[in-house]
Scaffold this motif. Sequence first.
Motif: not given
Length: 280
Positions: A58-77
Amino acid sequence: MLVILAAGRAKRYGGALKPLAPVGPQDETIIDLLASDAVAAGFSTLVVVVNPDSGPAIEERVRRAWPAELDVRFATQTRARGTVDAVLSAYDELDGTHAFGVSNGDDLYGPQAMRMLASHLGGAPGDNALVAFRLDHAVVGTSPVTRGLCRSSREGRLLQIDERRGVTRRPDRRFDTGDGQAPAVLDPSALVSMNLWGFASALRDDFEAAMTGADEREVLLPELVGELIARGEGSPRFAVLPTESRCVGVTHPDDLALVRADVAAQIARGERPARPWSDH
């Protein structure tokens, strides 16, 4: 801020990553379209909750497909202990002072529903919310599903969510249930929860208390909200926000083609842009 719950194991979907199911005209994934709708609605920060196994994809998809300027954070359950634990996993990425939304990572709620939630959180301090969908706008395909039936007061306050299992569409547009509860047949206009929440109150202590002693048991958001409401006077209030939006997702493998067709129809009707992020 929007917390996107993408840590599920998708057992009914064959173990595949439902957030990465290709549903757009250019094979955009569910989480792509969901995030694009959220940003267009006004959510400026997205916190994506993943599990240790699916997180890298999922993190790889976000890096490839979402605009780089978005404030995207990840948390692990780290453990599969339900949606309350998933939100709790994201708390360290929240600022602790502002309201935030919560959504599934494998459902498309529609731009209008996202705008409704963002507007409520921006204008009703202290008032939590549940965006409620018509039942006939929240079932894809013919396989049985579970839906949370909402009961609310005349003032539009959430009173209770009744989980109904084995919900299937009838030829007359109503819905049968297979759980032995009453009523056995549900009206298509009945309002249901699809896990699109707004939390404006400081509830971290309540989330932590709900997980105390849970061990490996799953604790779900409707259970926690029900307990909060049951406290009575002085308990957190949850406004029910009815929407005419469709909520579509892939619960079963056969749902994928149906969701792709539904997304294409939304684009044709002008309800969503042909490409994600075009409203960003």
